[in-house]
Design a protein around this motif. Structure first.
Motif, mmCIF file in Angstrom:
data_model
loop_
_atom_site.group_PDB
_atom_site.id
_atom_site.type_symbol
_atom_site.label_atom_id
_atom_site.label_comp_id
_atom_site.label_asym_id
_atom_site.label_seq_id
_atom_site.Cartn_x
_atom_site.Cartn_y
_atom_site.Cartn_z
ATOM 1 N N ASP A 87 28.829 16.296 25.659
ATOM 2 C CA ASP A 87 28.183 17.033 24.424
ATOM 3 C C ASP A 87 29.009 18.430 24.447
ATOM 4 O OD1 ASP A 87 26.531 17.254 22.378
ATOM 5 O OD2 ASP A 87 25.222 18.525 23.429
ATOM 6 N N HIS A 89 28.803 22.204 21.874
ATOM 7 C CA HIS A 89 28.251 22.751 20.761
ATOM 8 C C HIS A 89 28.867 24.157 20.257
ATOM 9 C CE1 HIS A 89 24.249 21.117 20.266
ATOM 10 N NE2 HIS A 89 24.217 20.519 21.253
ATOM 11 N N HIS A 121 21.580 17.728 26.975
ATOM 12 C CA HIS A 121 21.853 16.456 25.944
ATOM 13 C C HIS A 121 22.749 15.697 26.709
ATOM 14 C CE1 HIS A 121 20.927 19.384 22.334
ATOM 15 N NE2 HIS A 121 19.891 19.097 23.046
HETATM 16 ZN ZN LIG Z 1 23.798 18.637 22.097
#
Ligand SMILES: [Zn+2]
Length: 236
Positions: A87, A89, A121
């Motif tokens: 993941d 961000h 996540h």
């Molecule tokens: Zn995420």
């Protein structure tokens, strides 16, 4: 009614879905072939199927049944399953930086539909991957108002529930966070303890690493944060 999907060879790269009465039903990875797991995902009246059918958006399931493959060869059932999660961000001023459920003091945080917890996540995706299920974005769509600002512990609890429903438990988990700032060493113990608790796993099987990105690219310029996770699930 779809038992022939469990004897696929070679193993399909993506989870299989099938349309029954205009509703999409997820079928599990053939590697995970316990009868309980099979029943959970095939029987249209089962709780997990109902839950997943409710959670997955039509767009997410548009790949549908053309991915289904058939074979008469029985698949080999293994007592473990490995999953990988990734993941990333974007970091922006004005947002909290939450990692593993812990609020980390920083001059910026993750801009995201939920709380932007890159580690949770990533761990969710690793567990879903080991279970042969779609990724977190398909199960919890970012255009669903239900998940706006949601604590990511909701997602991980659902992934853990699905794991137990498939009769698996955490064997071990190894996660690596990539960020230039802030230093995570003062927060690692708290993050690891919270992650272990959310997983219902002993802290001894949960490992957390962190590294910088050598000031290169967005990760190295404090403009993003990323995480990788590998998880080994063991059949109970
Ligand atoms: Zn995420």
């Amino acid at each position: 009614m779809a038992t022939h999907f469990y004897s696929c060879s070679p193993i399909p790269a993506k989870p299989i879905t099938k349309t029954i009465h205009n509703k999409f039903i997820l079928l599990p990875n053939p590697r995970i072939s316990t009868s309980r797991h099979r029943n959970n995902f095939v029987a249209s009246s089962s709780s997990s199927t109902s839950t997943l059918r409710a959670l997955i958006s039509p767009a997410a399931t548009s790949v549908a049944e053309d991915e289904a493959t058939t074979s008469t060869k029985p698949s080999k059932s293994l007592p473990f399953s490995v999953g990988h999660g990734f993941d990333l961000h974007r970091l922006e001023p004005g947002y909290p930086l939450i990692i593993g459920g812990i609020n980390i003091p920083h001059d910026r945080g993750c801009e995201a539909h939920s709380d932007g917890d890159v580690l949770l996540h990533c761990v969710v995706d690793a567990i879903l991957g080991a279970l042969g299920l779609p990724d977190i974005g398909q199960i919890f769509p970012d255009n669903d108002p239900n998940w706006k600002g949601a604590a990511s512990s909701v997602f991980i609890k659902e992934a853990v529930r699905l794991m137990h429903e498939a009769v698996y438990e955490i064997g071990n988990l190894d996660a690596t966070l990539i960020l230039q700032r802030p230093k995570l060493s003062p927060h690692k113990v708290a993050i690891k303890a919270n992650l272990s608790e959310l997983l219902g796993a002993d802290p001894s099987v949960v490992n957390l690493k962190a590294k910088t990105h050598e000031r290169v690219d967005s990760l190295g310029e404090n403009r993003s944060i990323a995480a990788h996770t590998v998880v080994l699930l063991m059949r109970k």
